[in-house]
Design an enzyme around this catalytic site. Structure first.
Site, short mmCIF file in Angstrom:
data_model
loop_
_atom_site.label_atom_id
_atom_site.label_comp_id
_atom_site.label_asym_id
_atom_site.label_seq_id
_atom_site.Cartn_x
_atom_site.Cartn_y
_atom_site.Cartn_z
N TYR A 183 0.90 -1.61 -0.05
CA TYR A 183 -0.58 -0.12 0.39
C TYR A 183 0.88 1.58 -0.08
CZ TYR A 183 -3.36 3.87 1.13
OH TYR A 183 -3.79 5.07 1.71
N LYS A 208 1.14 4.28 -3.09
CA LYS A 208 0.86 5.39 -3.21
C LYS A 208 1.51 6.50 -3.06
CE LYS A 208 -3.54 5.10 -1.69
NZ LYS A 208 -4.74 6.15 -3.06
#
Length: 288
Positions: free
Chosen positions: A151, A155
């Site tokens: 994650y 991002k």
């Protein structure tokens, strides 16, 4: 005839999330809101029933679905698109040693490649309107929270790309805002299914600790999605360009990332997710 009302398209507008909150605030400001979701039945009735809201079925991983959304917006506005908010995204909490590469690549498809696909598809409408694209990244792009490397890195890729696109889009008259989102109270974890650790995992002794990270506890003291949305819409309307930190304690998080020596920053990270402490406790328990 071109519409005089400003327009905004927001991805990921399921009830209880950031997208829906943004849609509500833009709607209250008088924009024509294109509230989209892969499953439009998840868009709250307060949006889908509003006069200046168009609910769209939009799967950001499907080129044909994106193309259909472009056509719908073009036919409705006739004058381009003033704001595109790339909000859709997903999470994956698991130690890197146990991560599925397939799932990791799927996460990058959603968190990185999909916003680029949306930007490419809607660029003609944004350029026509001299509009603004808003890419929702995360504080995790800068703060290396343990157990979230897939994650975090997806991002981080979006954050860097968004700032690069800012330089590329500026000569075309399009503003870019890179949102660095800190904690916000949403329904994100309500339907989240944590990854199962294999029995051979080096982290199997803290299995419960890892699973509990996805029970919503990290949002308990967070600001509401509406508070967050109001602050973001304010930035869009005042003409902000570049990186904007938003969410719970956003200013403090930015200062900590910017000013803290690595050892202090590491202490902050470990205070949020005390992985080393939990591993040490598990080891001591086994030895006793």
């Amino acid at each position: 005839m071109a519409s005089l009302r400003k327009s905004v398209l927001i991805t990921g507008c399921s009830a209880g999330g950031i997208g829906a909150a943004l849609a509500h605030v833009f709607q209250e400001k008088g924009y024509h809101v294109f509230a989209s979701a892969r499953n439009p039945t998840k868009i709250p009735a307060t949006l889908s029933g509003a006069a200046n809201v168009t609910s769209l079925t939009l799967d950001v991983l499907s080129p044909s679905s994106i193309a259909a959304a472009v056509d719908s917006v073009q036919r409705k506005t006739g004058s381009g698109l003033d704001v595109l908010i790339n909000n859709s995204g997903g999470g994956y909490t698991v130690p890197a040693l146990d991560a599925s590469l397939v799932k990791g690549k799927e996460l990058f498809e959603l968190n990185f490649w999909a916003p680029l696909a949306m930007l490419q598809a809607f660029a003609p409408l944004l350029i026509k309107a001299k509009g603004c694209v808003v890419n929702n990244t995360s504080a995790n792009a800068y703060i290396p929270m343990p157990l979230m490397s897939m994650y975090n890195s997806s991002k981080a890729a979006l954050a860097m790309a968004s700032e690069t696109w800012r330089h590329e889009l500026q000569p075309l008259g399009v503003r870019t805002i890179t949102l660095v989102t800190c904690a916000v109270k949403t329904n994100f974890f309500a339907d989240y299914h944590p990854a199962e650790l294999p029995e051979t995992s080096k982290y199997s002794d803290i299995r419960d600790f890892i699973h509990n990270l996805t029970d919503g506890r990290m949002q308990r003291k967070a600001i509401s999605s509406r508070e967050y949305a109001i602050s973001v819409v304010r930035e869009v309307e005042k003409g902000t360009v570049g990186t904007v930190w938003a969410g719970t304690d956003a200013s403090m998080a930015r200062l900590a990332w910017w000013l803290s020596p690595q050892w202090i920053f590491d202490m902050i990270v470990q205070s949020v997710i005390p992985l080393s402490k939990e591993m040490a406790k598990a080891t001591q328990k086994k030895e006793n």
